[in-house]
Structure formats: structure tokens, C-alpha cells
Design a protein around this motif. Structure first.
Motif, PDB file in Angstrom:
ATOM      1  N   ARG A  38       4.925   4.450   2.284  1.00  0.00           N
ATOM      2  CA  ARG A  38       5.981   5.584   2.590  1.00  0.00           C
ATOM      3  C   ARG A  38       6.392   5.415   4.737  1.00  0.00           C
ATOM      4  O   ARG A  38       7.345   6.059   4.489  1.00  0.00           O
ATOM      5  N   ALA A  39       6.108   4.214   4.835  1.00  0.00           N
ATOM      6  CA  ALA A  39       6.655   3.895   6.273  1.00  0.00           C
ATOM      7  C   ALA A  39       7.589   3.981   6.277  1.00  0.00           C
ATOM      8  O   ALA A  39       8.974   2.882   6.640  1.00  0.00           O
ATOM      9  N   PRO A  43      -5.841   7.218   8.834  1.00  0.00           N
ATOM     10  CA  PRO A  43      -4.240   8.033   8.814  1.00  0.00           C
ATOM     11  C   PRO A  43      -4.357   9.463   9.138  1.00  0.00           C
ATOM     12  O   PRO A  43      -3.708  10.265   9.044  1.00  0.00           O
ATOM     13  N   THR A  73       0.627  -1.227  -0.050  1.00  0.00           N
ATOM     14  CA  THR A  73       0.280   0.279   0.338  1.00  0.00           C
ATOM     15  C   THR A  73       0.767   1.012   0.043  1.00  0.00           C
ATOM     16  O   THR A  73       2.436   0.671   0.352  1.00  0.00           O
ATOM     17  N   GLU A  94       3.307   6.935  -4.248  1.00  0.00           N
ATOM     18  CA  GLU A  94       3.381   6.784  -2.328  1.00  0.00           C
ATOM     19  C   GLU A  94       1.535   7.653  -2.921  1.00  0.00           C
ATOM     20  O   GLU A  94       1.279   7.442  -1.769  1.00  0.00           O
ATOM     21  N   SER A  98      -4.322   4.019  -1.894  1.00  0.00           N
ATOM     22  CA  SER A  98      -4.491   2.559  -1.047  1.00  0.00           C
ATOM     23  C   SER A  98      -3.215   1.717  -1.421  1.00  0.00           C
ATOM     24  O   SER A  98      -2.119   1.675  -1.392  1.00  0.00           O
ATOM     25  N   PRO A 147       0.246   3.587   2.310  1.00  0.00           N
ATOM     26  CA  PRO A 147       1.449   4.023   3.612  1.00  0.00           C
ATOM     27  C   PRO A 147       2.285   3.356   4.200  1.00  0.00           C
ATOM     28  O   PRO A 147       3.413   3.488   4.454  1.00  0.00           O
ATOM     29  N   GLN A 148       2.356   1.807   3.124  1.00  0.00           N
ATOM     30  CA  GLN A 148       3.054   0.971   4.043  1.00  0.00           C
ATOM     31  C   GLN A 148       5.080   1.954   2.994  1.00  0.00           C
ATOM     32  O   GLN A 148       5.976   1.287   3.474  1.00  0.00           O
TER      33      GLN A 148
END
Length: 101
Positions: A8-9, A85, A3, A36, A40, A5-6
Motif C-alpha cells: 500500500r505504501a 498501524p 507485506t 493489499e 501482513s 502495508p509495504q
């Protein structure tokens, strides 16, 4: 699957910018930016997704799927189910200690 968010993290955990991730994966910076910016689950060329995932794994990132346990046994972070988020960034102002529901 990965995803946005994954992604970016993962980049944040590695302490690298989009340019460096592009170099590691053999993809262009605009491709990384587009990935990014996804809502999702990242959709795109399978070859590009495989290059991205391989680069993250080679750099030391373990991608954990929905509901899956980490196999590495190391420390990790996971977003709780039902948390938005976008709201989380405002929640820290709600009460001392974070204030997330």
C-alpha cells in the motif's frame, strides 16, 4: 517477501491506484485487492508475487526487508518496531504534533 502495508505504501509513493498496479504487473485488480487486504506478509502464487515485486522495482520502488538498510541512499519511510498501524490513525488526535508513542 513483501507485506500488505509495504504494498500500500509503495503504491501511494508512486501515486497509482490498484488498477494501474494491476496493469503494470500483469495481475488482476482482484488479485491486487486481495494482496493489499492481507494481514501482513502477502501469501500467494510465487509467480504473481514475482510479477508484483518486479513491477514495483521497475517503477522505482526499493523494498527494504526487516532490519535491512536501504542500498539506494535515497529518502525513505519505515514503520518503527512495535507500532500498530491501526492505532496510528487515531494517535494524531491525542496531542499536537502527532502524538505517536
Amino acid at each position: 517477501m513483501i507485506t500488505a502495508p509495504q504494498l500500500r505504501a509503495a503504491r501511494s509513493l508512486l501515486g497509482i491506484d490498484q488498477r494501474r498496479l494491476a496493469e503494470l504487473s500483469g495481475l488482476s485488480v482482484p488479485t491486487i485487492q486481495r494482496m493489499e487486504a492481507s494481514g501482513s506478509i502477502i501469501r500467494g502464487n510465487v509467480d504473481s508475487l514475482m510479477k508484483l515485486i518486479a513491477a514495483l522495482e521497475m517503477a522505482g520502488i526499493e523494498l527494504i526487508g526487516e532490519g535491512a538498510a536501504s542500498q539506494g541512499g535515497g529518502r525513505g519511510v519505515r514503520l518503527k518496531t512495535g507500532i500498530d498501524p491501526a492505532r496510528a490513525s487515531d494517535a494524531g488526535d491525542a496531542e499536537p504534533g502527532g502524538g505517536l508513542p
